[in-house]
Design an enzyme around this catalytic site. Structure first.
Site, PDB file in Angstrom:
ATOM      1  CG  ASP A   1       5.383  -8.198   4.822  1.00 14.94           C
ATOM      2  OD1 ASP A   1       4.154  -8.741   4.739  1.00 14.94           O
ATOM      3  OD2 ASP A   1       5.720  -7.336   4.088  1.00 14.94           O
TER       4      ASP A   1
ATOM      5  CD  GLU B   1       3.874  -7.681  -0.739  1.00 15.99           C
ATOM      6  OE1 GLU B   1       4.770  -6.742  -0.447  1.00 15.99           O
ATOM      7  OE2 GLU B   1       3.210  -8.081  -0.062  1.00 15.99           O
TER       8      GLU B   1
ATOM      9  CD  GLU C   1       3.598  -1.677   6.026  1.00 19.46           C
ATOM     10  OE1 GLU C   1       4.584  -2.200   5.760  1.00 19.46           O
ATOM     11  OE2 GLU C   1       2.474  -1.913   5.794  1.00 19.46           O
TER      12      GLU C   1
END
Length: 693
Positions: free
Chosen positions: A340, A368, A267
């Site tokens: 993820d 999340e 990332e």
């Protein structure tokens, strides 16, 4: 009538008097202060064990014995034995930490109502390293944090130590968590500066008696950005010397420092590949610097590139070729699934595929992708699903748990990590039930053989006393709440992304649904359509041998099952296949009807949770009852938003009618497409705002 009226007033008054804020977590024992506790030696850790028992133990005298007995040594210094001998109890261990963990275990048994008449218990942890990863930044923001700001008051350290730090250490020690990574994996080089290392030293000193080592996440470019070198190339002699000098500096300050967590070439973060080097080159350089001090490197395998044909494959592709080339103080940290932290994923094929290099599973405790701190979700069942998944790498029974705990492959390091959900909110985790995930991670890290139900029962009994006017009703309410916890993750999967759908989240914040999201110029793998690939023929990502061939990363026994749409579990069908809308599911329904059924079932289940919680009105203190009630109201509305947004969107492709008997959507897709949730001005976003307009 008057008696009933006054009785009702008394109940209300008592509930107001007993209102609680959740700050005590599951450590809610009332001090007794009468226990007789003796100890065979003296140390800060043993003194803590004695203090806990003297304050809260209500039973027979307890002896704490540190012993070199051979049988005790086999338990490891963290393992313990609790035995009833004559008219007293003995907690034995070959290490001080083991005695502390034994003390907390004895108190847990007391608070959960276990039979304490004749104890004969021997326990040792499933993993050597049981670590919380804090994604906390130095400015006290928390990436994917939904419980306020960071615990760490860096501007006050090292001079001022908040009382919350010791409360945090005590809570972790009660679970057997023995490590904490203080800062975000997207790390600032400043964390390794002399100024911040003094602050880290202060925290390490406070945590040490509780058996907790501190670790730091590092930025791979620190030699250049912090040290002023021209490069951070891991094969450059000056860079290697810089890391060795930095390790020596840290261990001079903190002799029991745990080591480094590294996110590299992921990332946009720097890493060894920036210099034409490999993950092995980078990890081994840092491992060599830590080796003289017995420190470890946790090297994250979360890597992916936008041009890859299937993001889910890249972790395996990048790391399996290097199996056996890493130093023996390196362990590869692998997210539980290939993408993820989705509400449901198959286990990562890297877990078990690396036979000569230790791997550790990384779970996400913070929610999340499952509603932040607004949605009630007990995550132990989905973690157990991963741990109990059979990799088949060494035959049947080679579960993820066994390939990571050293049972299948002999490995020097065993570890497990969880991304923390802890902030400075008074109740630590935002949602009162989110505390159960911190608790569940710690208990599974200690003993991955525990069931989700056992852990939920422990947490409930310690966290909510469930005292009411009638014992029978109290038991019924307890069982209803426990069942709500055990089904919560499956409910969230249903109303968010059933049948193997994944990553349908709104761009950036990952809170609500946006399967229609399409941002010009954005990375394809950050867009939902990359994953769902809906068209008029069907929906789902084809990872079979006729597609990306990700199924071939699994053992042949699993590949055969995942590759066949008729044998692939319905829960993962759309993960591995682009299935026709009229595909017949194992339930006998068509894919479209099954999708409608799952979304509707999930939304309806949250409404049932509201009813369960209302039944607890007379059994839960008023403050926590009202706060959970409010969050469930938000969750019910969000579940409708998810159901309507996803079904109305996918209906545009399927062209099929909603099944008879299904509740019609209450929103219009055109309006949902226009709405953008603004999360910049508040910590707990909710589509509740929309319903107030």
């Amino acid at each position: 009538m008057k008696r009933l009226f006054f009785f009702a007033l008394i109940c209300i008054y008592c509930r107001l008097l007993c209102a609680e804020d959740g700050s005590r977590l599951w450590l809610r024992s009332e001090p007794a202060g009468t226990a007789e506790v003796s100890v065979s030696a003296d140390s800060p850790t043993l003194n803590l064990a004695r203090r806990e028992l003297q304050a809260y133990w209500k039973g027979s005298p307890v002896k704490l014995e540190r012993t070199g007995n051979r049988n005790i040594r086999e338990l490891t210094p963290e393992g313990f034995e609790i035995r009833t001998e004559d008219n007293h109890l003995v907690i034995r261990s070959s290490g001080d930490q083991g005695i502390l963990y034994g003390a907390f275990h004895l108190l847990r048994l007391q608070e959960t109502g276990a039979d304490l008449s004749a104890l004969d218990i021997r326990e040792k942890p499933s993993y050597q390293y049981r670590v919380l990863n804090h994604w906390d930044n130095l400015d006290r923001t928390v990436e994917r944090g939904y419980a306020g700001r960071s615990l760490w008051l860096w501007n006050e350290l090292p001079g001022t130590l908040s009382p919350r730090y010791e409360m945090y250490a005590r809570a972790n020690a009660s679970l057997g968590i023995n490590g904490t990574v203080l800062n975000n994996v997207n790390a600032s080089p400043l964390i390794l500066s002399a100024e911040y290392l003094e602050k880290v030293k202060a925290l390490a000193g406070l945590f040490r008696p509780y058996g907790i080592k501190v670790y730091l996440a590092i930025n791979f470019s620190s030699p250049a950005e912090l040290g002023g070198l021209d490069t951070s190339d891991p094969l450059d002699p000056a860079v290697r010397k810089w890391w060795k000098d930095k390790a020596k500096e840290i261990y001079t300050l903190i002799p029991d420092f745990g080591g480094f967590l590294v996110k590299a070439n992921s990332e946009g973060l720097p890493g060894p590949q920036d210099f034409g080097r490999s993950h092995v080159d980078g990890a081994n350089m840092i491992a060599d610097a830590l080796k003289p001090f017995k420190g470890i490197v946790m090297w994250r395998a979360f890597v992916y590139e936008p041009e890859d044909d299937d993001r889910a494959k890249q972790t395996y592709q990048e790391f399996v070729p290097f199996d056996g080339q890493f130093r023996d103080n390196v362990i590869i940290q692998v997210k539980n699934g290939p993408v993820d932290f989705q509400p449901r994923e198959p286990f990562s094929p890297l877990l078990g595929a690396m036979k000569k290099t230790p791997t550790m599973v990384e779970f996400q405790i913070t929610q999340e992708y499952t509603g932040f701190s607004n949605h009630l979700n007990y995550l132990a069942p989905i973690w157990k699903e991963c741990l109990e998944s059979d990799t088949w790498q060494q035959g049947e029974g080679s579960t993820v748990a066994r390939v990571t705990d050293g049972s299948v492959y002999p490995q020097k390091l065993t570890a497990i990590a969880g991304v923390a959900n802890i902030g400075d909110d008074i109740n630590w985790c935002g949602h009162h039930f989110a505390q159960s995930n911190w608790y569940a991670f710690g208990r599974l890290a200690w003993n991955h053989r525990l069931t989700s139900e056992e852990i939920a029962g422990e947490w409930l009994k310690q966290t909510f006393s469930l005292t009411g006017v009638e014992q029978r009703n109290s038991v019924n309410v307890y069982n209803e709440i426990k069942e709500m916890m055990l089904t919560a993750n499956e409910t969230i999967v249903d109303y968010m992304m059933p049948l193997g759908l994944h990553h349908l989240f709104a761009f950036g914040h990952h809170y609500g649904p946006e399967p229609w999201c399409a941002i010009p110029g954005a990375r394809p793998d950050w867009m939902p359509s990359y994953y769902h690939k809906a068209d008029k023929e069907g929906v789902g990502f084809n990872r079979s041998t006729s597609g990306s061939n990700a199924v071939s990363q699994y053992h042949a026994s699993l590949k055969e099952i995942f590759n066949d749409p008729l044998r692939c579990p319905d829960e993962l069908l759309l993960w591995f296949h682009h299935a026709p809308w009229d595909h017949t599911m194992q339930s006998g329904r068509t894919l479209w009807d099954e999708m409608c059924h799952r979304y509707s079932r999930g939304a309806a289940q949250v409404k049932d949770y509201q009813k369960v919680w209302e039944n607890a009105l007379d059994f839960i203190d008023s403050q926590r009852f009202e706060e959970v009630r409010h969050r469930l109201k938000i969750q019910a509305r969000d579940a409708e938003w998810w159901r309507d947004g996803c079904l109305l969107y996918f209906q545009e492709f399927s062209g099929m009618e909603f099944p008879q008997g299904m509740d019609a959507p209450v929103h219009e897709l055109k309006n949902m497409r226009k709405y953008k949730l603004d999360i910049t001005n508040f910590e707990n976003p909710t589509y509740e705002m929309l319903f107030k307009k």
